[in-house]
Design a protein around this motif. Structure first.
Motif, short mmCIF file in Angstrom:
data_model
loop_
_atom_site.label_atom_id
_atom_site.label_comp_id
_atom_site.label_asym_id
_atom_site.label_seq_id
_atom_site.Cartn_x
_atom_site.Cartn_y
_atom_site.Cartn_z
N ASP A 129 20.75 -71.05 23.78
CA ASP A 129 20.42 -71.46 25.10
C ASP A 129 19.03 -71.70 25.87
O ASP A 129 18.63 -72.04 26.05
N HIS A 130 18.48 -71.22 24.21
CA HIS A 130 16.52 -72.01 24.38
C HIS A 130 16.34 -72.55 23.72
O HIS A 130 16.59 -73.24 22.53
N ALA A 131 15.11 -73.34 23.87
CA ALA A 131 15.09 -74.08 23.21
C ALA A 131 13.93 -73.56 22.43
O ALA A 131 12.73 -73.51 22.96
N PRO A 132 12.48 -74.41 21.22
CA PRO A 132 11.56 -73.80 20.70
C PRO A 132 10.68 -74.31 21.61
O PRO A 132 10.80 -75.72 21.37
N ILE A 133 9.58 -73.50 21.09
CA ILE A 133 8.04 -74.66 21.41
C ILE A 133 7.61 -73.44 20.65
O ILE A 133 7.45 -72.80 19.41
N TRP A 134 6.74 -74.34 20.64
CA TRP A 134 5.05 -74.55 19.11
C TRP A 134 3.54 -74.80 19.88
O TRP A 134 3.94 -75.75 20.35
N VAL A 135 2.58 -74.47 18.31
CA VAL A 135 1.43 -75.11 19.14
C VAL A 135 0.71 -75.31 18.22
O VAL A 135 0.35 -74.80 16.96
N ASP A 136 0.25 -76.42 17.60
CA ASP A 136 -0.31 -76.58 16.56
C ASP A 136 -2.38 -76.35 16.19
O ASP A 136 -3.22 -76.80 17.65
N ALA A 140 5.42 -71.17 15.77
CA ALA A 140 6.28 -71.47 16.70
C ALA A 140 6.96 -69.87 17.48
O ALA A 140 6.70 -69.03 16.61
N THR A 141 7.61 -70.30 18.19
CA THR A 141 8.64 -69.07 19.19
C THR A 141 10.25 -69.63 19.58
O THR A 141 10.13 -70.96 20.56
N TRP A 142 11.26 -68.68 19.12
CA TRP A 142 12.01 -68.98 19.43
C TRP A 142 13.44 -68.43 19.78
O TRP A 142 13.13 -66.93 19.24
N ASN A 143 13.78 -68.53 21.31
CA ASN A 143 14.89 -67.67 21.44
C ASN A 143 16.09 -67.80 20.97
O ASN A 143 16.87 -69.24 21.23
N VAL A 144 16.86 -67.30 19.21
CA VAL A 144 17.76 -68.46 18.94
C VAL A 144 19.04 -67.60 19.66
O VAL A 144 19.40 -67.62 19.00
N ASN A 145 19.25 -66.65 19.89
CA ASN A 145 20.38 -66.05 20.60
C ASN A 145 21.47 -65.42 19.69
O ASN A 145 22.12 -66.39 19.36
N SER A 146 21.19 -64.70 18.78
CA SER A 146 21.77 -64.24 17.58
C SER A 146 21.22 -64.97 16.15
O SER A 146 22.03 -66.12 15.97
N LEU A 147 20.55 -64.33 15.50
CA LEU A 147 20.08 -65.09 14.12
C LEU A 147 21.22 -64.99 13.47
O LEU A 147 21.82 -65.81 12.41
#
Length: 275
Positions: free
Chosen positions: A265-272, A4-11
């Motif tokens: 402001d981002h949603a995560p996406i992923w590949v299986d 998965a990947t996610w821009n979390v805008n501050s962890l």
DNA sequence: ATGTCCCAGTCTCTGGGA
């Protein structure tokens, strides 16, 4: 295996939400962007308690990329192997506003590791701001550095997943109103050509294969209720070399992660991937 | 719709970035 990947805008601001999301969706690897942390502030312990190693490459106030993995983190490469990123604190010489000092190749925008037999690359492309600025030229230069790194040090036959916030919408169906983006960043021909160069090297946009529809956005401006009106862009991506793409069984986006209290402001996406 | 959210520093507000 789920990547998965996610821009979390501050962890720092998003840590609890990210840990809850790991528990909910059970990715084996999560690529993170915009952690906005220095390396010594990375929450290694909290991720470790959740079962994930955390590889972090940050500079403090801006940028910052990371990889959370429960399948190992070997052979780490940060900043294309070009050395440590300078501290962005006062007196560091790094300035976001003094254009003469700006070079995105000095910023924490790339980290890579081998996780579960796949080399993963977490990327945060520069925004570019506006076409007639040095920031846009710097964005294109950064993509050039990325392509050179692939071409010179990697092999398209190697299992590799490159992902993150690339800050480019590859096609008009990836933005809510293409006419509004004429003359702006994220959709310009040189930016799209930069993505094409990545794909031409030997990568597939795996998320696109499973979601060819328009409106499958990954980012919505906080302002104006844009999320609820689905006024967004598809600017976060997961690209895979052929050995990995051949294993792909699906790809998804978690729109729910953009909802609720204090979301990124981002949603995560992923590949299986099949084993 | 300059409408929201993040950060650090000037520190309970401001300015800059996205």
């Amino acid at each position: 295996m789920r990547i998965a990947t996610w821009n979390v805008n501050s962890l720092k601001a998003r840590q609890d939400r990210v840990l809850e999301w790991l528990e909910l969706r059970q990715p084996d690897v999560l690529l993170l962007q915009e952690t906005k942390l220095a390396d010594d502030a990375a929450p290694l312990m909290a991720f470790g308690m959740a079962g994930y190693e955390l590889v972090h490459h940050g500079e403090g106030r801006w940028n910052g990329v990371a990889i959370a993995s429960r399948v190992g983190t070997a052979d780490v490469v940060a900043n294309f192997g070009d050395g440590p990123v300078r501290d962005s604190g006062p007196g560091s010489g790094l300035s976001q506003t003094a254009e003469g000092d700006f070079d995105p190749l000095d910023e924490a925008r790339m980290v890579s590791a081998v996780c579960g037999g796949i080399r993963v690359v977490s990327l945060y492309a520069p925004n570019g701001r506006a076409l007639d600025t040095p920031f846009y030229a710097g964005k294109l230069a950064w993509f050039g550095r990325l392509s050179r790194w692939l071409e010179e040090t990697r092999d398209p036959e190697e299992p590799l997943v490159l992902g993150g916030d690339l800050n480019v919408a590859p096609e008009d169906l990836d933005v809510y109103e293409p006419a509004d983006f004429v003359g702006t960043t994220h959709t310009s021909a040189p930016e799209r050509a930069a993505l094409d160069r990545l794909l031409d090297w030997g990568l597939e946009d795996v998320v696109r294969r499973f979601h060819p529809e328009a409106g499958f956005y990954t980012w919505w401006d906080y302002r104006g209720g844009n999320f609820h009106k689905n006024l967004g862009m598809r600017i976060d991506h997961l690209y895979a070399t052929a050995p990995v793409a051949a294993r792909a069984t699906g790809a998804e986006r978690d729109r729910d992660a953009r909802k609720g209290t204090l979301p990124s402001d981002h949603a995560p996406i992923w590949v299986d991937l099949a084993d």
